[in-house]
Structure formats: structure tokens, C-alpha cells
Design a protein around this motif. Structure first.
Motif, PDB file in Angstrom:
ATOM      1  N   UNK A 202       0.571  -1.278   0.028  1.00  0.00           N
ATOM      2  CA  UNK A 202      -0.082  -0.193   0.209  1.00  0.00           C
ATOM      3  C   UNK A 202       0.886   1.078  -0.167  1.00  0.00           C
ATOM      4  N   UNK A 203      -0.016   2.329  -0.422  1.00  0.00           N
ATOM      5  CA  UNK A 203       1.066   3.650  -0.029  1.00  0.00           C
ATOM      6  C   UNK A 203      -0.245   4.332   0.087  1.00  0.00           C
ATOM      7  N   UNK A 204       0.291   5.181   1.134  1.00  0.00           N
ATOM      8  CA  UNK A 204      -0.705   5.930   2.024  1.00  0.00           C
ATOM      9  C   UNK A 204      -2.046   4.570   2.807  1.00  0.00           C
ATOM     10  N   UNK A 205      -3.387   4.586   1.540  1.00  0.00           N
ATOM     11  CA  UNK A 205      -4.636   3.924   2.446  1.00  0.00           C
ATOM     12  C   UNK A 205      -5.118   2.628   1.082  1.00  0.00           C
ATOM     13  N   UNK A 206      -4.374   3.540  -0.553  1.00  0.00           N
ATOM     14  CA  UNK A 206      -4.374   2.831  -1.672  1.00  0.00           C
ATOM     15  C   UNK A 206      -3.231   1.609  -1.715  1.00  0.00           C
ATOM     16  N   UNK A 207      -3.828   0.666  -2.282  1.00  0.00           N
ATOM     17  CA  UNK A 207      -3.362  -0.577  -2.787  1.00  0.00           C
ATOM     18  C   UNK A 207      -2.840  -0.420  -4.497  1.00  0.00           C
TER      19      UNK A 207
END
Lengths: 393, 207
Positions: A202-207
Motif C-alpha cells: 500500500x501507498x497511504x491507504x491505497x493498494x
């Protein structure tokens, strides 16, 4: 605790396998996994038949099954009892052995694909290093089963259905594989497990799902269209077009063999959907990385995604009319195949360009522009002419 | 662009899907055995035999003339005429059907039997819940199952039955009037005869 819930099936299996002598452990482990897969996906098949009939009913402003059990939930059991107790009719001129083997092979072939599907974290039957290749190889066995059914029945409708099925499935096998190659290019691996592991970051909350890239999105859509055609579902249900050729290749089947065809087809559909999830939708990984969501086990996400894709299949079936044979072939060879080939190029460019908005712009336009051009060309070619009547007004 | 129409169509089906949960008007399906549409008066299913009140055997209008049996196109009516006569509802001695069977698995609901019957004895029913687990016996209706009262006939086809009743009542009145007239004529003739009787010996006398 979270770990325990996530790995509960894996740990249970290890414990069960530990109970038997060392020599029998590999066999016992395989049997346990296979039994679990068969039970889970056969149950999912039963639920899906109910969901499909309910969903289609609601789309047509009907209730759908509502007699057997609450909300008609026991309808699959009633269907099963009905198909088990029905007479098994085999045409007298049929090739009995092949006629019997066709549904068996179909179910077996469609079940074999599950061997490489990672259903959850550490939940895969075998982690083949050529898993994707294996999946498509056994998937093409279904074509053989369909042709066996059509050929052995000695009925013109069966043979016509089988001919259509072969033409359709071979045509769409090519874009199906080509659409998935982009993922293999990016992941650099044919192993389904490592493809999912690569997306489960994940980067931040995004996969980092592959569907969130231009080539991945295009690949996903093309893969799903090809998968619909591969599983002979509406709007690509020409091989079994009721209004044209009775029931296509399973016209001469009755009773439980007929039910096996349905089972095989649905199981095959789940398998291809599962492969789409593995390749593009991040397999068992959660769609957001929130700390309060970590207690949800990985297999839950897999089945949630699978059910969502099944819903889309049902939705499409409730919406679209059946294609004509030439439309089907034109779509495969004139739109989907060039799009998948271009998508390979897009994926390559994406790989070698530095990350940034320019990469998005270039690759995005490489997907959108050919799509618009190809579709307008297809529309142009569609000549609508005024029919001239020679012998009447 | 390809797929525009597809998206439009999918929006439409989604609207139908969710709409069917929101508004009950969309769901037009009638839950059949529990809910039923009101019966249409002109509906017809299979024939039945009309009885004029009382005991069904006694009151059956049918006199076993066998016209319907002969006219029936698919030959689904089987009648056996009685050897003796029994008084009908009007007290008149009539033949009656000893056996009257209709095979409704053969019947095509053409209504010809009802149209040819001179006694208004066979009429079309509206009952259609006739499924049976016995495909032969269950669909072969005998005299008892065919016999239904005139009140029932009035309840299923009110207009037609009223016309039939009026016609039958008119006929009965006419017959009664005729019988009365005949009786009067008879009694008058008898009276005349009685008046003339004293003269009779004179006639018999040789001149």
C-alpha cells in the motif's frame, strides 16, 4: 489473534495433517485441500444459482424463487433433488462412453484451475512457478469437454452448439491470455502467489492493484469480456442459444449430467473470476489499508471480490441480448485482440517511463485513443442499408 | 465509443432492480394460489352438468339425448342412456344418463356441447385448478364430479345464467298454460261429453 483468524484454515489443516503418519501426510494434505475447495465452490454454485434467479427476477420486476424456504433460499436443494431423481436419457445412437465422460471432464477441468488460485494468505493448493500458464492450460480442457458433448450426442443441435462453442472459446482464449500477459510482464512472475504478494502493498491507504493503472484497467475489462465469452454466459451464450438451437451442446443431456454441465460452467466462471481477482484486483488483499480493518481475514476479501464479480456477471446477463455470430467474431478479432496487443505495448512503456503524471497521460491516452478509434471504425463498418423488396410493395 | 449503450442499458436494469424493492407497483406478479385475479365472466374451462336444486341425481337436467356426445369434436364425452325413466325436476318422466363421463385431458373447451344442448343441461365451467397426481382417473370426470347446481352456474356466469333461467321459466309457464288450456279443453270436452251422454243411447239405438 488477527493472525489466528486469518490463518485458521491453514492451522487447522496443519493440525489435522499432523495426526496421520508422516508417509501419508502429503496425500492427506492434498485430499483435505481438494475437499475444501470442492465443498466451498459447490456451495458457492448453489448460492449463485439462487442469487442469479433472484437478481434476474428483480431486474425484470419479478420476485424470483420465493416458494422453497424463506426467500426461496432452499431452491438450490429442490433443484438438486429434482435433477438427481430425473431419468437419465442417453440417445440410442450416441457414443455412450464419450457422452458419459463429457460432463465429468468439464467439471474436472473447471475444478483443476483452483489448484493455483490463492484464496487467502498462504491458502493456495500448490504454488506453481508457472501457475498462470497452468491455469490457462487446464482452462482450455473445457473446450474439449464441450466438443465431446456435442459430438457424442449425435444430434444436429448438439453439434451446432459445439461448433459455435469451439469457434467462440478458441477466439476468446487468445485475448484472455493476452490480456493477462500485461500482469505477468509487470510482475515478472508466472506464480499467482507472487503476483498477489506484489499487489498487496500500500501507498497511504491505497493498494497497488494492477487495475489502478491504465494498462491494468484496460486489461481487466478486456479480460472480463473474454472471460464472459469463455464461460459461455450471456451475451455470449450462442453455444446454448435456446431460441436457436434448443440447448446447444447439452441438448441431449438430462438429469444429473445436465446439472453437472451447469456446475462445470459456473465453477469455470468462478475460476476465471478468481483469476481476474488474482491478476488485477489484488487477490486476497484488502482494498484499503486501515488499521481497524486488519482483523478482517484475507479469504473474506477474496470471496467478497468474487461475489462482486458474480453480481456483475448477473447484471450483464440481465441487461444484454445475445450477440450474432458475426458480431461475436468481429468483437473478438477486430476490437479485443488489437486492444490487448496495444495494451502489451502500453504496459511496456509504463514499465520503462519514470513514475509521474506524464506516464499516466501517455499510457492513458494509449488506452483511450485506440479504443475510440477502433470502436468508431466498427461503427462505420456497420452498413445499415434500406432493404429493397422486389416482389412486394 | 463502444460500450456507451451497454452502460445505459445497465443503468436501466439497475433502476429496475432497486426500483422493485422500493415501489411495490413494479411487481405485477400475482402470487397465484394465495392471490387470484377476479374471474372474467366470459371465461370457460371444461363442461359441467347443471342440476336444478335438491338431490343431484334427481335434479340433473340432462335427459341423455346424446347430442353433445355426437357433436363433440375430440370425442371426449361418453354417455350411457338409462333403460328406465325417472321424474325430473318438473316431475316429468325422462330418461337420464346412467353414465356420463368427460375426459378433460381430451376436451378442448370448444363449448360446442353447451351450444347444441336443447335442454340447457351442459354448460361451461370456470374451474381450472384441476391438476391431479392421477393422469387418467383424475382427469376423467364422472357424473357426480360433473354435476353442479344452478346456483353455482348463476354465480360463475350471471348474465348467461339469468337468460337461461328466464327462457326456461318462460317455457315452463308456456307449458303450464298449454297444459292448463289442454286441461280446460279436456274438462270442457268432458263436460260437453257429460252433457251429451244422455243422448248417447239414442245414437246407439237402431233406427
Amino acid at each position: 489473534m488477527t493472525q489466528a483468524i486469518d490463518q485458521i484454515f491453514v492451522l487447522t489443516k496443519h493440525w489435522l495433517v499432523g495426526l496421520v503418519p508422516v508417509g501419508a501426510q502429503p496425500l492427506c494434505s492434498a485430499i483435505l485441500s481438494v475437499a475444501a475447495i470442492i465443498i466451498v465452490f459447490a456451495t458457492l454454485f448453489a448460492i449463485t444459482t439462487w442469487l442469479e434467479r433472484k437478481g434476474l427476477g428483480r431486474m425484470q420486476n419479478r420476485y424470483g424463487p420465493n416458494r422453497v424456504g424463506p426467500f426461496g433460499l432452499l431452491q438450490p436443494i429442490a433443484d438438486g433433488v429434482k435433477s438427481l431423481t430425473k431419468e437419465d436419457i442417453v440417445p440410442i445412437t450416441a457414443d455412450h462412453a464419450v457422452h458419459f465422460l463429457a460432463p465429468v471432464l468439464l467439471v474436472a477441468a473447471s475444478l483443476m484451475g483452483y489448484a493455483v488460485l490463492p484464496i487467502g494468505r498462504n491458502m493456495v493448493l500448490v504454488n506453481l512457478n508457472a501457475g498462470v500458464l497452468y491455469f490457462f492450460a487446464v482452462g482450455s480442457l473445457m473446450e474439449l469437454a464441450v466438443f465431446m458433448a456435442g459430438w457424442s450426442s449425435r444430434s444436429k443441435y448438439s453439434l451446432l452448439g459445439a461448433m459455435r462453442a469451439i469457434a467462440q472459446m478458441i477466439s476468446y482464449e487468445v485475448p484472455l491470455v493476452l490480456a493477462s500477459i500485461v500482469v505477468i510482464m509487470q510482475a515478472g512472475s508466472l506464480s499467482t502467489v507472487s503476483i498477489v504478494n506484489m499487489q498487496a502493498t500500500y501507498s497511504g491507504i491505497w493498494p497497488h492493484w494492477f487495475v489502478f493503472t491504465p494498462w491494468g484497467f484496460a486489461g481487466f475489462v478486456l479480460f472480463m469480456v473474454a472471460a464472459t465469452a469463455e464461460s459461455n454466459r450471456s451475451p455470449f451464450d450462442l453455444p446454448e442459444g435456446e431460441s436457436e438451437i434448443i440447448a446447444g451442446y447439452y441438448t441431449e443431456y438430462s438429469g444429473f449430467k445436465f446439472a453437472l454441465f451447469f456446475l462445470g460452467e459456473y465453477i469455470g466462471m468462478f475460476a476465471t473470476s478468481g483469476m481476474a481477482i488474482t491478476l488485477f484486483l489484488g487477490g486476497w488483499s484488502a482494498p484499503f489499508s486501515f488499521s481497524f480493518l486488519t482483523w478482517i481475514p484475507s479469504y473474506f476479501w477474496f470471496f467478497a471480490k468474487l461475489l462482486a464479480l458474480i453480481m456483475v456477471f448477473i447484471w450483464i446477463r440481465g441487461t444484454l441480448p445475445r450477440l450474432r455470430m458475426d458480431q461475436l467474431m468481429n468483437l473478438a478479432w477486430e476490437f479485443i485482440l488489437p486492444m490487448t496487443l496495444l495494451n502489451l505495448l502500453t504496459a511496456g512503456i509504463w514499465h520503462f517511463m519514470p513514475a509521474g503524471s506524464l506516464r499516466w497521460l501517455v499510457c492513458g491516452s494509449m488506452v483511450v485513443v485506440p479504443c475510440i478509434l477502433l470502436s468508431s471504425r466498427m461503427k462505420h463498418k456497420k452498413k445499415l442499408q434500406v432493404r429493397i423488396y422486389h416482389y412486394s410493395e | 465509443m463502444i460500450g456507451e449503450g451497454i452502460l445505459k442499458g445497465m443503468a436501466e436494469t439497475a433502476r429496475n432492480f432497486f426500483g422493485s424493492y422500493v415501489s411495490k407497483d413494479r411487481l405485477v406478479t400475482l402470487q397465484y394460489p394465495e392471490q387470484r385475479d377476479p374471474q372474467i365472466e366470459a371465461a370457460r374451462s371444461f363442461p359441467f352438468l347443471v342440476c336444478d336444486g335438491g338431490d343431484w341425481q334427481q335434479a340433473m337436467r340432462c335427459v341423455a339425448c346424446q347430442i353433445c356426445e355426437k357433436e363433440c369434436p375430440p370425442k371426449c364425452i361418453f354417455i350411457e342412456k338409462s333403460k328406465d325413466k325417472k321424474p325430473d325436476a318438473n316431475g316429468k318422466l325422462q330418461f337420464y344418463p346412467a353414465v356420463f363421463n368427460i375426459d378433460i385431458s381430451v376436451c378442448m373447451s370448444c363449448q360446442i356441447c353447451a351450444e347444441v344442448c336443447p335442454f340447457d343441461a351442459i354448460k361451461m365451467d370456470v374451474d381450472h385448478d384441476l391438476s391431479s397426481d392421477d393422469r387418467f382417473g383424475g382427469l376423467l370426470l364422472n357424473k357426480q364430479r360433473l354435476a353442479k347446481s344452478n346456483e353455482y352456474y348463476n354465480s360463475i356466469h350471471p348474465t348467461e345464467a339469468a337468460a337461461v333461467d328466464a327462457r326456461l321459466a318462460g317455457e315452463r309457464a308456456r307449458q303450464e298454460a298449454k297444459a292448463k288450456a289442454a286441461a280446460e279443453a279436456k274438462s270442457a270436452a268432458e263436460a260437453k261429453l257429460a252433457a251429451a251422454t244422455p243422448v248417447q243411447p239414442a245414437i246407439g239405438e237402431p233406427r
